[in-house]
Design a protein around this motif. Structure first.
Motif, short mmCIF file in Angstrom:
data_model
loop_
_atom_site.label_atom_id
_atom_site.label_comp_id
_atom_site.label_asym_id
_atom_site.label_seq_id
_atom_site.Cartn_x
_atom_site.Cartn_y
_atom_site.Cartn_z
N HIS A 115 3.34 5.52 -6.81
CA HIS A 115 1.90 5.50 -7.09
C HIS A 115 1.55 4.47 -8.16
N CYS A 140 -5.63 4.86 5.19
CA CYS A 140 -4.69 5.01 4.09
C CYS A 140 -4.86 6.42 3.54
N ILE A 147 0.61 7.08 1.19
CA ILE A 147 1.06 6.68 -0.14
C ILE A 147 1.36 7.95 -0.93
N ALA A 171 0.04 -1.17 0.46
CA ALA A 171 -0.81 -0.37 1.36
C ALA A 171 -2.03 -1.18 1.80
N ALA A 217 2.53 -0.42 -5.12
CA ALA A 217 2.39 0.43 -3.93
C ALA A 217 1.02 0.26 -3.30
#
Length: 442
Positions: A159, A270, A200, A167, A163
């Motif tokens: 996170h 996402c 994620i 994404a 990342a």
């Protein structure tokens, strides 16, 4: 060296800066603008400078790359030389640098991705986020990697801002990326991507996520992707800041709360998940699922054909330099390289290789300046050595095919911009060292 005569005035302190990313440039600036008599030779293993700004900043963040105008200004400061195409450890050792310079500042960044340390991490389809970033940014060491985007789902473990970069690049359409400086080979693969869902995941709650509100805000601009939050396992109060007076956290949680209420209407999505820790990557011959443990200890598996670990980075060790394996940096005390409690005379460190991969480009400015202050403070108690740097550079010139100067880099820069102009791109990067060298001309 073609940019100026190599001879420097007697009585000057000579500093070698290893690495041409932000912290290295800022340390050089502070040294050159001090009242001390200092020259700086900046060593870089590639023919191109800027480090993380060139190879780490996402192509859809062009404003962050404008800092290179400041680096160019620093490079034009009298007393600065760029020594590109020279690898420390192979072409020249740290001990040779220490013998030839009054101080050596290591600004080598954090090139190595930390592993997840879970079973199945080596399966085809399992990658580090850092490798993917370097690939789409055209880093020569990563340009030949292959990423199979023929699958519908990808899982990103971590996170942090990296990342989110991964994404976002996976979620964007080719048209959204076409006029950025993304590497051509990456754009071609991404244009054919079949990925429709990017999950994620991270072990903490919304308030513990390391990504910034600014990075999260970018997801509001995606044209073909919805951003959602799966709130399973987290309470509604976790979207409320527990500490007042933190506008950054308040904005981040407000955005996540809004995403948790959003409906999916676009072709891609996402999905943020919280409170999940990876325990294994599974598949028969390649990645098929990522197994994660939730806060209650229950194992959940998310189906995917692609996974990316994004759980931090560490500095590459250098022979002859003490290393802090626990922190993943060159061992140091406030920027002075150290063995235990004893500092190593004349050897310094700044940036991510000093404090770990955290902060922004601006953070590296303060870090580079602090290390420069340590160098200058130590100079106050020392006399300059007889100059051996020019002799060392002459020896290095006989060891490598070509030492790259800053004017050489400027020729590469102009060639990349010319290549990009017909495509509406700021530049089309050269992604191999031979192509970079060829662009410099005779």
């Amino acid at each position: 060296m073609t940019e100026r005569a190599s001879e420097v005035d007697a009585g000057k302190f000579r500093v070698a800066v290893v690495g041409s990313g932000p912290s290295g440039f800022y340390a050089a600036e502070a040294l050159l603008r001090s009242h001390a008599s200092v020259t700086v030779d900046m060593f870089e293993r590639l023919p191109v400078p800027y480090g993380l700004v060139r190879f780490g900043v996402a192509p859809d963040h062009p404003k962050l790359k404008q800092v290179t105008t400041a680096f160019d200004r620093i490079a034009r400061t009298p007393g600065f030389r760029f020594v590109g195409g020279v690898t420390i450890g192979d072409d020249v050792t740290v001990d040779e640098l220490r013998e030839a310079y009054d101080a050596v500042v290591l600004a080598t960044g954090a090139e190595l991705s930390r592993p997840l340390d879970v079973p199945g991490e080596a399966l085809p389809g399992s990658h580090s986020a850092g490798d993917f970033v370097a690939w789409y940014n055209g880093h020569p060491d990563f340009a030949d990697l292959e990423f199979d985007l023929e699958h519908e789902a990808a899982v990103i473990i971590g996170h942090g801002n990296v990342a989110l970069d991964v994404a976002r690049i996976l979620a964007k359409s080719a048209d959204e990326l076409r006029q950025t400086d993304i590497a051509r080979h990456a754009l071609e693969v991404l244009a054919e991507s079949r990925i429709r869902q990017v999950v994620i995941v991270g072990r903490g709650g919304p308030a513990q996520a390391k990504f910034t509100a600014k990075e999260l805000r970018d997801f509001l601009e995606l044209s073909a992707c919805d951003t959602l939050v799966d709130d399973r396992g987290i309470g509604p109060d976790e979207f409320e800041p527990q500490i007042s007076g933190d506008p950054e956290l308040a904005e981040k949680l407000s955005l996540l709360r809004a995403f948790s209420r959003q409906a999916a209407t676009r072709p891609r999505r996402c999905l943020f998940r919280f409170g999940l820790s990876p325990v294994a990557i599974k598949g028969r011959g390649r990645v098929e699922t990522v197994a994660l443990r939730n806060r209650s200890g229950v194992i959940e598996e998310i189906a995917c054909g692609l996974s990316f670990g994004s759980v931090g980075r560490r500095t590459t060790p250098i022979a002859g330099v003490p290393y802090d394996a626990q922190r993943g940096v060159h061992a140091n005390i406030d920027g002075r390289v150290a063995t235990g409690h004893s500092v190593v005379e004349g050897l310094y460190v700044c940036g991510w290789s000093k404090r770990g991969p955290s902060g922004t480009i601006g953070t590296n400015r303060g870090c580079g300046m602090a290390t420069a202050e340590a160098v200058l403070a130590d100079f106050a108690h020392r006399r300059t050595r007889s100059d051996a740097s020019d002799a060392l550079l002459a020896r290095i010139g006989s060891r490598v095919a070509r030492v790259v100067s800053y004017p050489d880099w400027m020729a590469i820069d102009m060639a990349e911009k010319r290549r990009g102009a017909p495509l509406g791109k700021p530049r089309e990067k050269f992604v191999t060292v031979p192509d970079m060298i060829a662009a410099m001309g005779a």
